[in-house]
Design an enzyme around this catalytic site. Structure first.
Site, short mmCIF file in Angstrom:
data_model
loop_
_atom_site.label_atom_id
_atom_site.label_comp_id
_atom_site.label_asym_id
_atom_site.label_seq_id
_atom_site.Cartn_x
_atom_site.Cartn_y
_atom_site.Cartn_z
N LYS B 194 4.36 20.21 -11.76
CA LYS B 194 3.62 19.77 -12.95
C LYS B 194 2.13 19.70 -12.65
O LYS B 194 1.68 18.83 -11.91
CB LYS B 194 4.07 18.40 -13.45
N GLY B 246 -2.51 12.26 -5.94
CA GLY B 246 -3.14 11.59 -7.06
C GLY B 246 -3.53 10.17 -6.68
O GLY B 246 -3.81 9.90 -5.52
N THR B 248 -3.51 6.09 -5.96
CA THR B 248 -2.65 5.17 -5.23
C THR B 248 -1.74 4.41 -6.19
O THR B 248 -0.58 4.16 -5.91
CB THR B 248 -3.51 4.21 -4.38
N GLU B 249 -2.29 4.09 -7.36
CA GLU B 249 -1.51 3.36 -8.36
C GLU B 249 -0.25 4.14 -8.75
O GLU B 249 0.86 3.60 -8.77
CB GLU B 249 -2.42 3.14 -9.56
N GLY B 251 1.05 6.57 -7.03
CA GLY B 251 1.83 6.71 -5.80
C GLY B 251 2.77 5.53 -5.60
O GLY B 251 3.94 5.69 -5.24
N GLU B 268 -0.05 11.91 -1.27
CA GLU B 268 -1.46 12.03 -0.86
C GLU B 268 -2.26 11.26 -1.90
O GLU B 268 -2.42 11.73 -3.02
CB GLU B 268 -1.90 13.50 -0.82
N CYS B 302 -10.38 13.24 -3.00
CA CYS B 302 -9.79 11.98 -2.53
C CYS B 302 -10.35 11.59 -1.17
O CYS B 302 -10.44 10.43 -0.83
CB CYS B 302 -8.27 12.09 -2.47
N GLU B 399 -12.10 3.23 -5.36
CA GLU B 399 -12.38 4.66 -5.44
C GLU B 399 -13.02 4.97 -6.79
O GLU B 399 -12.49 4.60 -7.83
CB GLU B 399 -11.06 5.44 -5.29
#
Lengths: 294, 487
Positions: B194, B246, B248-249, B251, B268, B302, B399
């Protein structure tokens, strides 16, 4: 426990926790009854509390810098020293395993043999894992570039419930030989080999805090470790056969993206070849770049 | 290296004539479907528009995949894996991957222009970095397909995992596709990918490339859509492996979703990299590295060097030169070959950058932006730096994912390490010093998956990339990247 002169009362040992190189009883003051495989009273073991678990994490964090910075050669020596002291305490370990697991003398002997040999096997990995797992990468450009494995940090381990010594050393050794520090929840019903192993650690050059051993019902403490923001990885081997608990801990571990070694469906056969996964699961890969030029 | 005038004035010595890349090479359809089982199909969800962030022009309508579409794609991938791709010898699989690599090279210009149109990144970057590196990944992993017995030490009997569900971000649409698809296919897996909802077009062109390569149907499936489509991919019980790049949230929520399943995961995630400049560094080179570290790809990276840690003794000098260099950055039309900094990828992202920059100002940091004229249309943010930043400031902790640099200072190497590691992230770091022993010491101390010494933002298919701590787990690239796709 041990034979003694008739009429003489033995001096019994109080089973304590092992945290930061010291042997505290639980901060909570609670203990629980440990029986042998036939149900006879053996000892009151310390019932580790949430606070004990937190203290253990703190001790493990404090020890991480120094332990991970040691040379691989030195870490190998220290882990080998664990095997030396285990060999030294053989009779005690055999007796503890026999009592805890209901094995006969010959079987208990074999388990202790394997446990000691397993520690020796892992000791030898200390200065080889980087060579086997690391790489020099031929990048398309004028750069020097190396990847090497590094320890991930503090690893919380739910130790196997059945294999109280062989299983225990098989989950601790791979974590620490690579430079991580460990907070270990010992087998709930068979904690005394772990108590002994704590004493082995304390006398075998393992710096305080590198291995921390907690006894008691692991369901009381495991959730706190799984959700603890200063724990970097979680080994759920001892949660074998309890998928509900495993899911809950994995979800809690997601909070700070802990590395998780998942719970197996059933406790593995500890006599088999261990492979490297128990080590690599708790290693990071660091890639360092530098330009090449004159 | 760019020649920077020594005077502090920012006026260029002469103007560059525009050097626009032709977009005639790209043949855009008004609408695109999903790519499932080797053919383009309509999606069950509503379609959405993808726009050029530099002009806000609508480029195409793209189908949104709903749960049934995702299910169809996973089933197609499963069939292809079990009947064709997983059974095929590595030697044959390798040839398909080599074909794909070659077609990417043959159609490089088209891919670069399309990437720039859809993403807003300068053509110079899509042409010189994204597309060639994407081709290089297919070349590299093609060669692994028939050598898997050497991939994992001690395990000559490795097997593919099955179906990989892959969700990629909008900052490097084609390159992230290559990072994910190439190792998955080399290992014998099939994929359902996706792409991000704001940058789906190069993935759809890649689908066409798969057709040109005669890749068996179902080996690569592409489902476009937004968060809901991604969640459907991750949660689908037929997916054996989840690979995500993408925030961290997201993830974290993926880690929660896969808890208790057999799914393998690589994540990642975000970063807040420290770029550390010592007083003995070659300052001009370091300044180039700082600029490249944070303004490359509009800071949508990132592993961007978003925290500059500069030794106090040279802080003033570095800042002076940095500002002078930043004043020469050419911001504007991404299709112009002279452009250094392109458009912010979306209105939403621009809003996020503006909000965080405002927070930096509100919290008392000194804001400075390069003097540049921003186009009236599209989403733009000038290269910006904040001075007087402390570790407590949100701009030093969160970030930003934009062209915003936070500048902090340090006195000793230990203080630099302490500050660099004082973050829940651990993706990358940079060290600038002429002293070799210090470089190696710093590299040892820094808790980050990639350490660039006297360089920054270098990528190569042979090199493992990935983070410590909350920057995720697993590695991509190299032999290590292959391991994540093997049982």
């Amino acid at each position: 426990m041990s034979p003694t002169t008739p009429g003489r009362a033995t001096v019994r040992k109080t089973a304590k926790l092992y945290i930061g190189g010291a042997f505290p009883r639980s901060e909570s003051g609670h203990s629980y009854v440990v029986t042998d495989s036939k149900g006879n009273f053996v000892a009151n073991a310390s019932k580790a509390s949430r606070k004990d678990a937190r203290d253990a994490v703190q001790a493990a964090r404090k020890a991480f810098g120094g332990w991970s910075a040691r040379t691989a050669y030195n870490r190998g020596q220290v882990v080998y020293r664990i095997a030396e002291i285990m060999e030294d305490r053989r009779p005690q370990l055999v007796e503890a395993v026999r009592q805890a697991e209901g094995l006969n003398a010959k079987q208990a002997d074999q388990v202790v043999d394997e446990a000691v040999d397993r520690v020796v096997w892992y000791a030898g990995w200390a200065d080889k894992i980087t060579q086997v797992e690391g790489s020099a990468n031929p990048v398309a450009g004028p750069y020097f570039n190396l990847s090497s494995p590094e320890p991930t940090g503090v690893v919380a381990v739910v130790a196997p419930q059945r294999s109280s010594l062989l299983g225990l050393v098989s989950v601790i050794a791979p974590v620490i030989v690579t430079g991580n520090t460990a907070v270990v929840l010992a087998s709930e019903e068979r904690p005394l080999p772990a108590v002994l192993l704590g004493e082995v650690m304390a006398t075998s050059d393992v710096p305080g805090g590198v291995v921390n051993l907690l006894t008691g019902p692991w369901r009381d403490t495991a959730p706190w470790l799984a959700g603890h923001m200063d724990v970097n990885a979680l080994d759920l081997t001892g949660v074998a056969g309890d998928p509900e608990a495993a899911i809950a801990y994995e979800q809690a571990a997601a909070e700070n993206l802990k590395r998780v070694l998942r719970a197996p469906a059933a406790e593995p056969d500890w006599l088999g070849d261990q492979g490297t996964e128990r080590m690599t699961r708790f290693l990071e890969t660091k890639t360092v770049w530098h330009p090449i030029g004159i | 290296m760019v020649k920077v005038p020594e005077s502090s004035g920012s006026a260029p010595l002469f103007d560059y004539a525009p050097a626009p890349e032709s977009r005639a090479v790209v043949d855009l359809s008004p609408s695109y479907g999903l790519f499932v089982d080797g053919v383009f199909v309509d999606g069950g969800g509503r379609s959405f528009k993808t726009i050029n962030p530099a002009t806000e022009e609508v480029l195409a309508e793209v189908a949104e995949a709903d749960e049934r579409d995702v299910d169809a794609a996973v089933q197609a991938a499963r069939r292809a894996q079990e009947r064709v791709w997983g059974r095929m010898s590595g030697r044959e699989r390798a040839k398909y991957l080599f074909r794909i690599a070659r077609i990417i090279q043959e159609r490089a210009r088209e891919l670069a222009v399309l990437e720039t149109l859809d993403n807003g990144k300068p053509i110079r970057e899509s042409r010189d970095v994204d597309v060639p590196t994407a081709a290089a990944h297919f070349f590299y992993y093609a060669g692994w397909a028939d050598k898997l017995e050497y991939a994992v030490p001690g395990r000559p009997d490795v097997r593919p995992l099955g179906v990989a569900g892959q969700v990629i971000p909008w900052n490097f649409p084609l390159l992230m596709l290559a990072w994910k698809v190439a190792p998955a296919l080399a290992a014998g897996n099939t994929v359902v990918l996706k792409p991000a909802e704001t940058t789906p077009l190069t993935a759809l062109l890649f689908a066409e490339i798969c057709q040109q390569a005669d890749l068996p149907p179902g080996v690569v499936n592409i489902v476009t859509g937004a968060g809901a489509t991604g969640r459907a991919v991750v949660a689908h019980p037929g997916v054996d492996k989840v690979a995500f790049t993408g925030s961290t949230e997201v993830g974290r929520s993926i880690a929660r979703t896969v808890a208790g399943t057999d799914k393998r995961v690589t994540l990642e995630l975000g970063g807040k990299a420290a770029n550390i400049v010592f007083e003995d560094a070659a300052i001009d080179q370091a300044v180039e590295g700082i600029v490249n570290g944070i303004f490359f790809n509009q800071g949508h990276v990132c592993c961007a060097g978003s925290r500059l840690l500069v030794q106090e003794s040279v802080a003033e000098e570095v800042l002076d030169r940095l500002k002078r260099r930043m004043a020469t950055l050419r911001v504007g039309d991404p299709l112009d070959k002279n452009t250094d900094v392109g458009a912010i990828n979306s209105a939403e992202q621009l809003g996020r950058i503006r909000d965080l920059a405002q927070v930096g100002e509100d919290e008392g940091a000194g804001r400075w932006s390069a003097p540049c004229e921003l186009p009236a249309q599209g989403f733009w943010f000038p290269p910006t730096l904040f001075t007087g930043v402390s570790q407590a400031h949100r701009i030093a902790r969160e970030e930003i994912f934009g062209p915003v640099l936070s500048v902090l200072t340090f006195r000793t190497p230990s203080e630099a390490v302490e500050k660099a590691n004082n973050t829940p992230y651990g993706l990358s770091a940079g060290v600038w010093t002429e002293k070799g022993s210090r470089i190696l010491w710093m590299a040892n101390q820094l808790r980050a998956g990639v350490v660039w010494a006297n360089t920054f933002n270098k990528f190569d298919p042979t090199s493992p990339f990935g983070g410590y701590k909350e920057s995720g787990y697993g590695r991509e690239g190299g032999r290590q990247g292959l391991e994540g796709y093997l049982r």
